[in-house]
Write an enzyme that holds these catalytic residues in place. Sequence first.
Site, PDB file in Angstrom:
ATOM      1  N   SER A  40      -4.051   1.613   0.108  1.00  0.00           N
ATOM      2  CA  SER A  40      -3.765   2.458   1.268  1.00  0.00           C
ATOM      3  C   SER A  40      -5.011   3.182   1.773  1.00  0.00           C
ATOM      4  CB  SER A  40      -2.705   3.500   0.894  1.00  0.00           C
ATOM      5  OG  SER A  40      -2.550   4.478   1.907  1.00  0.00           O
ATOM      6  N   LYS A  76       0.724  -5.340   9.703  1.00  0.00           N
ATOM      7  CA  LYS A  76       1.806  -4.908   8.815  1.00  0.00           C
ATOM      8  C   LYS A  76       2.792  -4.037   9.593  1.00  0.00           C
ATOM      9  CE  LYS A  76       2.704  -2.360   4.523  1.00  0.00           C
ATOM     10  NZ  LYS A  76       3.628  -1.366   5.111  1.00  0.00           N
ATOM     11  N   THR A  88      -1.531  -1.212   9.852  1.00  0.00           N
ATOM     12  CA  THR A  88      -0.158  -0.735   9.980  1.00  0.00           C
ATOM     13  C   THR A  88       0.143  -0.468  11.441  1.00  0.00           C
ATOM     14  OG1 THR A  88       0.028   0.195   7.752  1.00  0.00           O
ATOM     15  CG2 THR A  88       1.398   1.178   9.454  1.00  0.00           C
ATOM     16  N   GLN A 126      -5.357  -1.440   3.546  1.00  0.00           N
ATOM     17  CA  GLN A 126      -4.443  -1.101   4.629  1.00  0.00           C
ATOM     18  C   GLN A 126      -5.108  -0.087   5.540  1.00  0.00           C
ATOM     19  OE1 GLN A 126      -2.930   2.204   4.499  1.00  0.00           O
ATOM     20  NE2 GLN A 126      -1.714   2.010   6.373  1.00  0.00           N
ATOM     21  N   HIS A 129       8.191  -0.319   6.580  1.00  0.00           N
ATOM     22  CA  HIS A 129       7.613   0.822   5.886  1.00  0.00           C
ATOM     23  C   HIS A 129       8.552   1.333   4.780  1.00  0.00           C
ATOM     24  CE1 HIS A 129       3.860   3.049   7.108  1.00  0.00           C
ATOM     25  NE2 HIS A 129       4.225   3.776   6.078  1.00  0.00           N
ATOM     26  N   PRO A 179       0.812  -1.225   0.000  1.00  0.00           N
ATOM     27  CA  PRO A 179       0.000   0.000   0.000  1.00  0.00           C
ATOM     28  C   PRO A 179       0.837   1.263   0.000  1.00  0.00           C
ATOM     29  CG  PRO A 179       0.075  -0.975   2.191  1.00  0.00           C
ATOM     30  CD  PRO A 179       0.733  -1.955   1.271  1.00  0.00           C
ATOM     31  N   TYR A 188      -4.646   2.769   8.604  1.00  0.00           N
ATOM     32  CA  TYR A 188      -4.012   3.633   9.596  1.00  0.00           C
ATOM     33  C   TYR A 188      -5.060   3.876  10.681  1.00  0.00           C
ATOM     34  CZ  TYR A 188       0.009   4.845   6.649  1.00  0.00           C
ATOM     35  OH  TYR A 188       1.168   4.802   5.899  1.00  0.00           O
TER      36      TYR A 188
END
Length: 415
Positions: A163, A289, A212, A184, A313, A134, A186
């Site tokens: 992402s 991740k 993440t 993905q 990352h 991502p 956040y």
Amino acid sequence: MPNDDRAASRRRFLQFLAASPLLAASDFSAIAAETPSRLPDPMIWAPRSLDKLITSPKEAINIFDLEAVAAKNMPPAHFGYVAGGVNDDVTLRANREGFLKFQLRPRRLVDVSKVDMSTEIFGVKYNSPIFLSPSGNHRGYHPDGEIGVAHAAKTGDHLMILSTGATTSVKDVIAARGRPIWSQLYPTNKFEIAKHHVQSMEAQGSIAIAVTVDSNGQRVQEQAIRMRRLDTRDCKACHDDTNLATRNRNKPMYDGVDWTGITSINASALTWDSIKRLRDLTKLKMVLKGIMAWEDAKIAAEAGIDAIIVSNHGGRADDHGRSTIEALGEIIEAAGSMPVLVDSGFRRGTDVVKALCMGAKAVGVGRPYLWGLGAFGEPGVERALELLRLETRAAMQQVGAPSLKHLVPTMVKHA
């Protein structure tokens, strides 16, 4: 921006690259004062003359040809964001240097006239073990954006992870890809935002959530900051960094998000209890991740996590200096039967095969396909992925592996 201003900006950017001590190799050696013993991305692992660039993706003989064109075509601020790591770029360098510490052991007299590179993850078969890691803001690199990337992923039948910061919605990317993708996440420090994202991702058709877990602090992306200063454009014409709401207004996943109480998408308060709360929100597969230590892999396996992605990352989370290929072995051992994927620093087919021999289920790439996107749009992404597939196939033939199941740990040796 007027064309002459953009050209001047690019010239200053290329002058910056030529003068950078990080790029003091090959074509830059006459300019740079000193060459370090080992150098990081970008461009040094296969240096290019900036006045002799390819003009078509089909001319690329490796992904670094695409990187050089992306450096020319993309605005300096955008290329700087893609190219750099954090602080001294120690982790960025380590990701490339790490592969030099492992050697493939060629085997002979095996019929490898036909090579099957297919892999199966969560019951879904893909024709390639290479997945698209991502990354956000694809339309900032080329108008083809995430849709072009999805089309390219479809051509080679690659798993695609979208992402949270994508400039295209999950459902539209799935439509372009032609099959479900992973999303993905956040999570931020506000559970309501994570809940909003997970429910939206599931409703739009994602089949897995990759949380993440390494975005838990400030990232000082020095190279990105320096290259941004070379960009003469008015950035506010495209994005407004006044606050989180304005900064993310062109990212569909953030539609309807209440930003009250937070000032960053970092998740410094994320814990194993947080992961359990997220897990309870959805029936989708839950992937972590950013795992880089065997202890965390063991906890994840015991907690019933469905898979992990060994990742730093791409050298952009922090500057701890440990490559993912060096961490991979101990993590696979600790993970037991849980699938382990890996990304960060993969540039060649031999890199991919080393990880697969060690037991990785699939290998992710980020910058390589972004270089293709920035250079030529969708055709550039297609070519980047094609080159990586061709190199991976060739490396499998050299170690005598007609399929992924024939790639075993004894085929790779720590140097």
